[in-house]
Structures are given as structure tokens and as C-alpha cells.
Design a protein around this motif. Structure first.
Motif, short mmCIF file in Angstrom:
data_model
loop_
_atom_site.label_atom_id
_atom_site.label_comp_id
_atom_site.label_asym_id
_atom_site.label_seq_id
_atom_site.Cartn_x
_atom_site.Cartn_y
_atom_site.Cartn_z
N PRO A 117 5.88 10.99 -8.03
CA PRO A 117 4.78 11.85 -8.49
C PRO A 117 3.62 11.81 -7.49
CG PRO A 117 4.85 9.81 -9.73
CD PRO A 117 6.06 9.80 -8.87
N THR A 118 2.92 12.94 -7.40
CA THR A 118 1.81 13.00 -6.44
C THR A 118 0.46 13.04 -7.13
OG1 THR A 118 1.95 15.39 -6.46
CG2 THR A 118 3.16 14.26 -4.74
N GLY A 119 0.46 13.24 -8.45
CA GLY A 119 -0.82 13.33 -9.14
C GLY A 119 -1.50 14.67 -8.95
N MET A 120 -0.80 15.63 -8.33
CA MET A 120 -1.39 16.96 -8.13
C MET A 120 -0.55 17.99 -8.87
SD MET A 120 -2.60 17.01 -4.21
CE MET A 120 -1.50 15.76 -3.64
N ALA A 121 -1.21 19.00 -9.44
CA ALA A 121 -0.47 19.96 -10.25
C ALA A 121 0.27 20.97 -9.38
CB ALA A 121 -1.41 20.69 -11.20
N SER A 122 -0.25 21.23 -8.18
CA SER A 122 0.33 22.31 -7.38
C SER A 122 1.20 21.79 -6.24
CB SER A 122 -0.79 23.17 -6.81
OG SER A 122 -1.67 22.37 -6.08
N TYR A 123 1.42 20.50 -6.19
CA TYR A 123 2.08 19.90 -5.04
C TYR A 123 3.11 18.90 -5.53
CZ TYR A 123 2.31 17.49 -0.49
OH TYR A 123 2.73 16.94 0.69
N VAL A 124 4.38 19.08 -5.15
CA VAL A 124 5.40 18.11 -5.57
C VAL A 124 5.97 17.42 -4.35
CG1 VAL A 124 6.15 19.14 -7.72
CG2 VAL A 124 7.12 19.92 -5.57
N PHE A 125 6.53 16.25 -4.58
CA PHE A 125 7.17 15.50 -3.50
C PHE A 125 8.53 15.03 -4.00
CE2 PHE A 125 7.42 11.99 -0.35
CZ PHE A 125 7.17 12.74 0.77
N MET B 240 0.86 -1.20 0.00
CA MET B 240 0.00 0.00 0.00
C MET B 240 0.88 1.24 0.00
SD MET B 240 -2.68 1.26 2.85
CE MET B 240 -1.51 2.38 3.58
N SER B 241 0.58 2.15 -0.87
CA SER B 241 1.41 3.36 -0.89
C SER B 241 0.74 4.44 -0.04
CB SER B 241 1.60 3.85 -2.32
OG SER B 241 0.37 4.35 -2.79
N PHE B 242 1.58 5.23 0.60
CA PHE B 242 1.09 6.26 1.50
C PHE B 242 1.09 7.59 0.75
CE2 PHE B 242 1.67 9.43 4.78
CZ PHE B 242 0.84 8.98 5.79
N PRO B 243 -0.08 8.22 0.55
CA PRO B 243 -0.08 9.50 -0.18
C PRO B 243 0.63 10.57 0.62
CG PRO B 243 -2.26 8.98 0.64
CD PRO B 243 -1.40 7.82 1.00
N PRO B 244 1.69 11.16 0.05
CA PRO B 244 2.50 12.13 0.81
C PRO B 244 1.71 13.35 1.27
CG PRO B 244 3.27 11.94 -1.46
CD PRO B 244 2.23 10.91 -1.27
N ALA B 245 0.67 13.73 0.52
CA ALA B 245 -0.07 14.93 0.89
C ALA B 245 -0.84 14.73 2.19
CB ALA B 245 -1.03 15.32 -0.22
N LEU B 246 -0.92 13.47 2.65
CA LEU B 246 -1.63 13.20 3.91
C LEU B 246 -0.84 13.71 5.11
CD1 LEU B 246 -4.30 11.72 4.13
CD2 LEU B 246 -3.07 9.69 4.81
N LEU B 247 0.50 13.84 4.93
CA LEU B 247 1.35 14.18 6.07
C LEU B 247 0.97 15.52 6.68
CD1 LEU B 247 4.81 13.05 4.74
CD2 LEU B 247 3.61 12.17 6.71
N GLU B 248 0.74 16.53 5.81
CA GLU B 248 0.38 17.85 6.32
C GLU B 248 -0.92 17.78 7.09
OE1 GLU B 248 1.52 17.43 3.30
OE2 GLU B 248 3.24 18.78 3.09
N LEU B 249 -1.88 17.00 6.54
CA LEU B 249 -3.16 16.89 7.22
C LEU B 249 -2.99 16.24 8.59
CD1 LEU B 249 -5.48 15.86 4.27
CD2 LEU B 249 -5.20 18.08 5.34
N LEU B 250 -2.10 15.23 8.66
CA LEU B 250 -1.85 14.58 9.95
C LEU B 250 -1.30 15.59 10.95
CD1 LEU B 250 -0.34 11.10 9.02
CD2 LEU B 250 -2.52 11.59 10.11
#
Lengths: 479, 105
Positions: free
Chosen positions: A56-64, A1-11
Motif C-alpha cells: 500500500p502507498t497511502g495514496m488514493a490515486s497511486y498504486v504500487f 527504513m521503508s522507501f516510499p515508492p512514489a519517490l522513484l518518479e521524482l528521482l
């Protein structure tokens, strides 16, 4: 299972909000517990960041990318250390915050830095002016609250008002600049802007340059570059000391990542990109001269560190101005890593000593080597590293920055950099002289240090040496 | 017919007014109003650019989203900022910048 990086900020955001909730429902509980929960939670986030691969994050405004990961780890680590400082500083906060119970305000003082951390993590990943603007403001507005936190202390309030006015001023510049860049390119996304810039007609050059310079002014305030630095000494001196450390390390670092990304985007259009770099060179030169010369007569260590942080912004700007060199980004990253170690180390020791002596003046450090050899040694290492003595992290950072300046053929900046390092030796050694060559004025007792702070000091000293002696460790920062 | 230049002129005027207000006025509340003027200048510029930047027969809504964020952020900033200014007034009984001099050396 991959962990979506954008979740970190929400956490991180949820952690901060949860602490605020717990704070309002438990009245009797010791508030420092909240700080410990925050540290553990952020520690977990740090571990996740360590394990997540860039992708890749799949978001245009957010890079990882690796740079974003480095800056996220950087701000999480900074926030943890700021929380450790805040626990030591809690007695001062209690003295200056009015309330029914003696612990009033402490919960917020531990929770808001975590919300700020979430904003900084977003900034590390943001590549769209909209996301950059919103996360920048999340950071800035949290800092308004934190800087003015000690409501009964006149200087904290005054620092808060000054920070409020000048930050909002810089936000105005940033937003207006972003509007003009949108107007010319039709995009708010930095990647898209970089793509459409080369096709731009020459009649638009002045408009896009106007926008870029306004954004540069806005960011110049955030990173404390001269001539936009005049708020720094007052705000740094008046704010609660852990917040000063947070401002000088966290806020500056995320300012630099945004600056790097914006400057990088404009390099695709040389006629404009070269002018942006020229502006950066002027900023760097002014910042180096002002920061280092104004630090010379200071007698208050907190204010001295404020000027020193302006000076270090100058060296970092030197590296950004050398964006044409291959290692420019890497030099910024390694310099910031070294800057984190040495600056947080000095602020941590400053808090412990000034809590005990009730003042931030350099005279309060007289004879520290006899009273508390460990604290004195820690501050000695921090000052040596800030000055740039070989075999410390600070030397490595300065060396790489000078190398970038040499490779991009900015010899004037290089000369200025070397001269100002000489100034640095004078004012950093002033502190060392007070600790080792002056005798203590009155109470010669050992200063008590809590276990957690002790461990942090030892770790920071250790890493300052490790990074200085094994420079190959630094390249691992950007895996 | 109102052109893009008219909108940009108006927004430029707003921005300059705000800028001059921050530099010249001596009352913190008025300075704060001037700061809001600067933010509104960028909002107006963005809306103007959006209206005249037509894509597939529609205005570019990216900029209008930006405007919503600017309005929201400005509101949050005012909420916190006014609270700090009120706290300062209660402590010092003043809103004049000349009186904020305890942190000079």
C-alpha cells in the motif's frame, strides 16, 4: 527504513532536470557523457524497483502493485536501451539540428527521454483520471519535442506536426470521456468508480457507455489501434529512429496498462462492461487485419516495423478483450515483455545499419550476413520472434494471447489471429531473405559496432531465447 | 434557471465544433484552435457536473481540480505545439495540411 515508492518518479525527474542543468553549464564536455550518466542513474532506479516489495502507498490515486512494478521496470529498461540507441544515433542528430557548436541539441536529446520515462512510470501507477491525464500529457508533450527534434529535416518536422495534431485530438476525446464518466459516477478514481458502478440506475447506462467509449477512442490513438492508427506509419518513419523505438515500445505499453485498468473498472457493471469488451473485439479485429495486411507491400524497414507495431497492438488487444479469462492481464504483460526484447533489438540493428548505409530501406540489408554475421543473426532472431517462431519469446506471447482468446470463447478473433500470423511470416521473412539470400550491392565492408551496442544486442538475443525456451521465467515477471 | 442540461448542451456543441474544425479545416493553426476548443468542452462539462453534483452542501471540487490540470496541460501543449508549427513554417513556408505529403508511399 521503508522507501516510499512514489519517490522513484521524482528521482527520475530530478535526474532528467540535472542532466539539462549540467548540459547548459558545460560547453566543451562531450555530450555522450550525459547519456552514460542517464543510463547509470536509470540502472540504479531499476535495481531499487527490483528490491521494493509491492504494498500500500497511502495514496488514493497511486498504486504500487505487481503490475505497476512490472510496467515501471519495463519503461526504465526501455529508456536505458533508447539512450544506448541515441548514442549511436548522435551523428545524425548533429547533422539536422542547427546550432553554434557541433554538439547543439544533443544534451536535450539525451535528457528528454528521461523526463518521458518519469511520466510513463507515473502512468503505470495511476488509478485516478486526473493523474492518468497529467502523466499521459507529460509523456505526450515530451514526445512532441522528441519526434520533431531534427529541425533541419523536413520529414522529422512533418512527423512532429502530424503527431502533435493527432495526439492533441486523442487527448480531447480522453478528457471529454473522463468528464462524462465523472458526471455519471461522481468520481475520478477508478477504484471508487468500480465500487459505485453496480449501484447505477439503468437510465445512466448510455451516458456512462458514451464516456467509456470516448476514453477508449483516446487510448486507441495512443496504442495505435485501427481505425485510430493512421498517424503511426508517417510519424514512425519521420521521427528519429531511437524515438520511433521509444514510441512503439514505451508509449504503447503504458497505453495498455491504462486500458487494462479502465476496462477492469468497467467489468463491475456487466451491461456496460460487455459493450466495452465488444468494442475492444472490433478494435482488435480491425487492428489485426489492417496492421498485417498493410505491412505486406512495405520496402522500408522503419515503416515495416511501424505496421508491425500496429499488428502487435492487435494481438495485445485480443488479450485485453479476453478480460473475463483469468490470465488476461498476465498474457498482456508477457506479450509486452517479449515485444520489448524483439522490437528494441530490431530498432537497434536498424540504427547501426542505416547509419552506415544512409537509408532504412530493406535493400540496404542485402548480403548483411556476409558483411556482419552478428548483426544479421541478431536481426534474424528479432524477425523470427516478431513472426512467432517456436522457442523465441514472440511465440510464447502469441501462445498465451491465443489461449486467453480461446478461454474467453472469442473464436472469430482466434481465427483472425492465426491467419494474420501467416501474413506476418511473409513480411518478416522478406527482411531475412534480403540478409541471407541476396548479395550485397556495393561496399562489402564490415559495419562497425560500438561495444555497448554489441553487448546490448547479445543480451537481447539471449533473453529472447531464454524467455522462449523457459516459459516459467515469464511468470516471475509478476512476482 | 440554468440547468445541468444547458451546460452539457453547450459543452457538446463546443466539442462538436472542435471535432468538425479538426476534420474540415485545412490550416494547421485553425486546426490547433479547434483542438483547444475540444479541451475546453471537457472543462465546461466538468465544471457543470461539479456544480450540480453537490456533496454536503458543497459542489464536488474533484472535478474543478481536474479543470485546472486541463487548463495547465493545454497551455503547455500550445507552447510546444506552436513552436513546432513555427519551425515547420520556417522550413516549408506553409501552414496548409495539403503540403505535408513527403511521408506518403
Amino acid at each position: 527504513m521503508s522507501f516510499p515508492p512514489a519517490l522513484l518518479e521524482l528521482l527520475v525527474l530530478c535526474l532528467g532536470l540535472a542532466l539539462l542543468l549540467v548540459e547548459s553549464f558545460t560547453e566543451k564536455q562531450d555530450r555522450t557523457l550525459l547519456a552514460y550518466i542517464g543510463m547509470v542513474g536509470l540502472g540504479v532506479i531499476f535495481l531499487i524497483l527490483q528490491l521494493l516489495p509491492p504494498g500500500p502507498t497511502g495514496m488514493a490515486s497511486y498504486v504500487f502493485d505487481p503490475v505497476a512494478i512490472f510496467f515501471k521496470k519495463f519503461v526504465v529498461l526501455t529508456t536505458i536501451i533508447v539512450l544506448i540507441m541515441s548514442v549511436d544515433y548522435a551523428t545524425t542528430i548533429q547533422r539536422f539540428v542547427p546550432g553554434i557548436s557541433s554538439q547543439a541539441g544533443l544534451g536535450e536529446f539525451f535528457a528528454i527521454p528521461i523526463l518521458t520515462c518519469a511520466g510513463m512510470m507515473w502512468m503505470a501507477s495511476a488509478i485516478d483520471f486526473i493523474l492518468i491525464f497529467v502523466s499521459l500529457e507529460l509523456v505526450t508533450i515530451s514526445f512532441y519535442v522528441l519526434v520533431a527534434f531534427m529541425r533541419r529535416n523536413a520529414s522529422s518536422l512533418e512527423a512532429g506536426v502530424k503527431y502533435l495534431i493527432l495526439s492533441a485530438f486523442s487527448t480531447g476525446f480522453f478528457a471529454y470521456g473522463a468528464a462524462w464518466i465523472f458526471g455519471v459516477t461522481g468520481n475520478t478514481n477508478l477504484v471508487r468508480i468500480q465500487q459505485v458502478l453496480p449501484a447505477l440506475g439503468a437510465e445512466n447506462y448510455s451516458a456512462i457507455l458514451f464516456g467509456a467509449l470516448l476514453v477508449l477512442v483516446g487510448l486507441g490513438f495512443k496504442i495505435a489501434a485501427a481505425p485510430f492508427q493512421f498517424w503511426v506509419p508517417d510519424v514512425y518513419q519521420g521521427a528519429p529512429t531511437p524515438i520511433t523505438a521509444f514510441l512503439s515500445v514505451g508509449s504503447k505499453a503504458v497505453g495498455f496498462i491504462v486500458l487494462l485498468r479502465v476496462v477492469q473498472a468497467f467489468q463491475s457493471l456487466p451491461p456496460v462492461g460487455d459493450k466495452v469488451v465488444a468494442a475492444l473485439i472490433i478494435l482488435a479485429a480491425a487492428t489485426l487485419i489492417y496492421g498485417n495486411l498493410a505491412a505486406l507491400p512495405q520496402t522500408n524497414l522503419k515503416r515495416l516495423l511501424a505496421y508491425s507495431s500496429i499488428g502487435h497492438a492487435g494481438y495485445l488487444l485480443m488479450a485485453v478483450a479476453g478480460i473475463s479469462a483469468r490470465d488476461s492481464g498476465q498474457a498482456v504483460v508477457i506479450y509486452l515483455a517479449a515485444y520489448l526484447l524483439m522490437t528494441l533489438l530490431s530498432f537497434l540493428i536498424l540504427i547501426i545499419v542505416s547509419n552506415y548505409a544512409d537509408g532504412d530501406e530493406i535493400v540496404n540489408f542485402n548480403g548483411l550476413s556476409q558483411r556482419s554475421p552478428l548483426l544479421a543473426f541478431g536481426l534474424l532472431v528479432a524477425m523470427m520472434s516478431l513472426a512467432g517462431v517456436p522457442f523465441t519469446a514472440g511465440f510464447l506471447g502469441k501462445f498465451l494471447v491465443f489461449k486467453v482468446a480461446y478461454e474467453s470463447q472469442q473464436f472469430v478473433l482466434l481465427a483472425l489471429g492465426i491467419i494474420t500470423v501467416g501474413c506476418g511470416f511473409y513480411y518478416y521473412l522478406k527482411v531475412v531473405r534480403a540478409m541471407y539470400w541476396q548479395s550485397a550491392a556495393s561496399n562489402g565492408a564490415t559495419i562497425p559496432v560500438s561495444g555497448l551496442s554489441f553487448a546490448t544486442i547479445v543480451l537481447l538475443v539471449l533473453f529472447t531465447f531464454l524467455l522462449g525456451i523457459f516459459p516459467q521465467m515469464a511468470t516471475g515477471l509478476l512476482r | 434557471m440554468v440547468t445541468l442540461n444547458d451546460y452539457l448542451l453547450a459543452s457538446g456543441l463546443l466539442f462538436s465544433l472542435g471535432f468538425a474544425g479538426v476534420l474540415l479545416r485545412r490550416n494547421i493553426i485553425v486546426i490547433y484552435m479547434a483542438l483547444e476548443l475540444m479541451l475546453n468542452a471537457s472543462a465546461l462539462a466538468l465544471v457543470g457536473f461539479s456544480r450540480f453534483h453537490v456533496r454536503d452542501g458543497l459542489p464536488d471540487y474533484n472535478a474543478q481540480i481536474f479543470v485546472f490540470f486541463i487548463i495547465t496541460v493545454a497551455a503547455a501543449e500550445v507552447a510546444v505545439g506552436l513552436a513546432i508549427i513555427v519551425a515547420l513554417f520556417r522550413a516549408r513556408q506553409t501552414t496548409r495540411v495539403e503540403d505535408l505529403t513527403s511521408l506518403r508511399f
